[in-house]
Design an enzyme around this catalytic site. Structure first.
Site, PDB file in Angstrom:
ATOM      1  N   LYS A   1       4.150   5.990  11.646  1.00  0.00           N
ATOM      2  CA  LYS A   1       4.675   6.587  12.854  1.00  0.00           C
ATOM      3  C   LYS A   1       3.743   6.869  13.343  1.00  0.00           C
ATOM      4  CE  LYS A   1       7.080   9.665  10.685  1.00  0.00           C
ATOM      5  NZ  LYS A   1       7.891   9.128   9.155  1.00  0.00           N
TER       6      LYS A   1
ATOM      7  N   VAL B   1      10.721   4.323  13.113  1.00  0.00           N
ATOM      8  CA  VAL B   1      11.382   4.494  14.179  1.00  0.00           C
ATOM      9  C   VAL B   1      12.910   4.539  13.709  1.00  0.00           C
ATOM     10  CG1 VAL B   1      12.383   5.285  16.351  1.00  0.00           C
ATOM     11  CG2 VAL B   1       9.884   4.613  16.015  1.00  0.00           C
TER      12      VAL B   1
ATOM     13  N   LEU C   1       1.216  -0.902  -0.454  1.00  0.00           N
ATOM     14  CA  LEU C   1       0.083  -0.171   0.089  1.00  0.00           C
ATOM     15  C   LEU C   1       1.280   1.159  -0.133  1.00  0.00           C
ATOM     16  CD1 LEU C   1      -2.831  -1.359   2.671  1.00  0.00           C
ATOM     17  CD2 LEU C   1      -3.024  -1.571  -0.163  1.00  0.00           C
TER      18      LEU C   1
ATOM     19  N   LYS D   1       8.045   9.494  17.843  1.00  0.00           N
ATOM     20  CA  LYS D   1       8.643   8.663  17.293  1.00  0.00           C
ATOM     21  C   LYS D   1       9.066   7.796  18.827  1.00  0.00           C
ATOM     22  CE  LYS D   1      10.654   9.330  13.247  1.00  0.00           C
ATOM     23  NZ  LYS D   1      11.343  10.005  12.113  1.00  0.00           N
TER      24      LYS D   1
ATOM     25  N   THR E   1       7.816   2.033  -3.191  1.00  0.00           N
ATOM     26  CA  THR E   1       9.027   2.142  -4.797  1.00  0.00           C
ATOM     27  C   THR E   1      10.145   1.293  -4.524  1.00  0.00           C
ATOM     28  OG1 THR E   1       8.119   4.295  -5.621  1.00  0.00           O
ATOM     29  CG2 THR E   1      10.224   2.707  -6.502  1.00  0.00           C
TER      30      THR E   1
END
Length: 442
Positions: A110, A137, A16, A210, A23
């Protein structure tokens, strides 16, 4: 699902998102399919690439015949879903839909984990599948698994790290070249280190997400994004950077999560993101450009340092693919990643629970007695001065001459410092409070 070892059936992978990270995930899977099959125990076959705009050109590594915009249907067909589209929706709904349909999930999201992680972890547990997020992270740096698995037999006391490459590049450029914040940001945007809208980075929002994840893992508790104190770097000036250099320090944006113990002996979690002055000798002080580094302090293991590329397509794809191999092995041979660990249920503590040294910069009226007045206000609030530096008058010949002073305090309470600042701002001898930067790593 358990496959026949002699003739394993391919695992069906839905990706997704086909941006920079997506890519590179697709590219690397396509370049080394046999290697991944051996490592995972079965071939990994991309059955579809889910995107919101199917008309957009995705480059030579994305097979256009695999492009899909029926995202819910795609995740229903997959054994493993790789979510690298980002954002809250539709990513959240698609991840939940995938888990409910028995697919394992790998995500680099995140922001979603920091706000809705528990709901996703519970759904994965309920349906007996994995959700893995190493890439969420510090990019390519192996950090999530060491905290969750390798240090599971230890007690983590503190984690502090540079986890946003954009802000580290900006602060490093200001340190190396003397640039202003605005000029360093413009260079970061020109080089592709900063987005056209850099708010999430420079205001610390990315680092705070994070920090939420790191705190939850390190202390076996649920720490929501809203529990993280947040201060970005937009107020850091070239004068602050020069003052840090003069003091043998460097300014970095740190995510800090740690255990704090109250007067009654109870424990809580402090999670915060803010710019700090670090001594040049601290291991994090030398982390330059857009690199990330995380410093872990554990009871038995002592001090550990994790360093590497914290962003970018290929580095982040490396972490995604590591999760993919691990999750694929579980589906081939049986097994499951550890469930969410939040047994400690520690509360979070605000800044008022903390004490640390500070760097304070003031502009004051340049006349006798002013420094004594400033020192007196600090002393009345239990704050003692370590060093003080006067940078000179702005108009030494005039009646309205002012001086810039920089003060480094000994360890002081956050609440005491805020009270002192209010009193300083009310003095007619204090023209302005220019900066307040915490000092860490002493």
């Amino acid at each position: 699902m358990t496959q026949n070892a002699s003739a394993p059936q391919p695992l069906k992978i839905a990706v997704l998102g086909a941006g920079t990270v997506g890519t590179d995930v697709i590219r690397l899977l396509g370049q080394h399919p046999k290697d991944f099959a051996h490592r995972a125990g079965a071939p990994l076959e991309i059955i579809g690439i889910g995107v919101r705009d199917s008309s957009k050109d995705r480059g030579p590594h994305v097979d256009r015949s695999l492009i899909r915009d029926d995202l819910e249907a795609l995740v229903e067909e997959a054994d493993i879903v790789v979510e690298v589209m980002g954002g809250q929706e539709p990513a959240r709904s698609l991840i939940l839909h995938a888990l409910e349909n028995g697919a394992s999930v790998i995500t680099a999201n995140k922001a979603l984990l920091a706000t809705d992680g528990p709901a996703l972890y519970e759904a994965a547990d309920r349906h007996g599948v994995d959700i893995s997020f190493e890439a969420a992270v510090a990019g390519a740096i192996p950090l999530i698994r060491p905290l969750r698995d390798s240090l599971a037999g230890d007690r983590i006391e503190r984690v502090l790290g540079i986890v946003n490459g954009t802000t580290n590049y900006i602060l490093d450029a200001m340190t190396r070249t003397g640039q202003s914040f605005d000029d360093a940001l413009a260079d970061a945007q020109r080089l592709g280190y900063a987005e056209a809208d850099p708010t999430a980075d420079v205001e610390g929002q990315d680092a705070a997400a994070k920090a939420s994840i790191l705190a939850s893992l390190a202390f076996h508790s649920r720490v929501h994004l809203d529990d993280v104190f947040l201060e970005g770097i937009t107020r850091i000036s070239s004068d602050d950077v020069a003052a840090a250099e003069r003091l043998g320090r460097v300014i970095k944006l740190l995510s800090v999560v740690e255990r704090v113990t109250g007067e009654d002996g109870s424990e809580a979690i402090s999670a915060r993101v803010y710019p700090v002055m670090l001594p040049n000798a601290h291991p994090l002080a030398s982390v330059g450009e857009a690199f990330n580094a995380v410093f872990v302090e554990a009871e038995a293991a002592g001090e550990l340092m994790f360093y590497g590329q914290g962003a970018g397509g290929a580095p982040t794809a490396s972490a995604v693919l590591g999760d993919l191999v691990s999750v694929a092995r579980n589906r081939v041979f049986g097994g499951k990643e550890p469930d969410e660990s939040f047994y400690a249920k520690l509360p979070t503590a605000g800044l008022d629970a903390l004490s640390n040294p500070f760097y304070l910069a003031l502009t004051v009226v340049d006349r006798p007695g002013v420094l004594a007045d400033v020192a007196g206000i600090l002393s009345e609030n239990g704050i003692s001065i370590s060093t003080i530096h006067q940078e000179g008058a702005t108009d030494p010949e005039g009646s309205d001459a002012s001086a810039h002073i920089g003060i480094v305090t000994h360890t002081a309470g956050e609440k005491d410092m805020q009270t002192a600042l209010e009193q300083l701002r009310s003095r007619d001898t204090v023209t302005s409070v220019d900066s307040l930067v915490r000092v860490e790593g002493e």
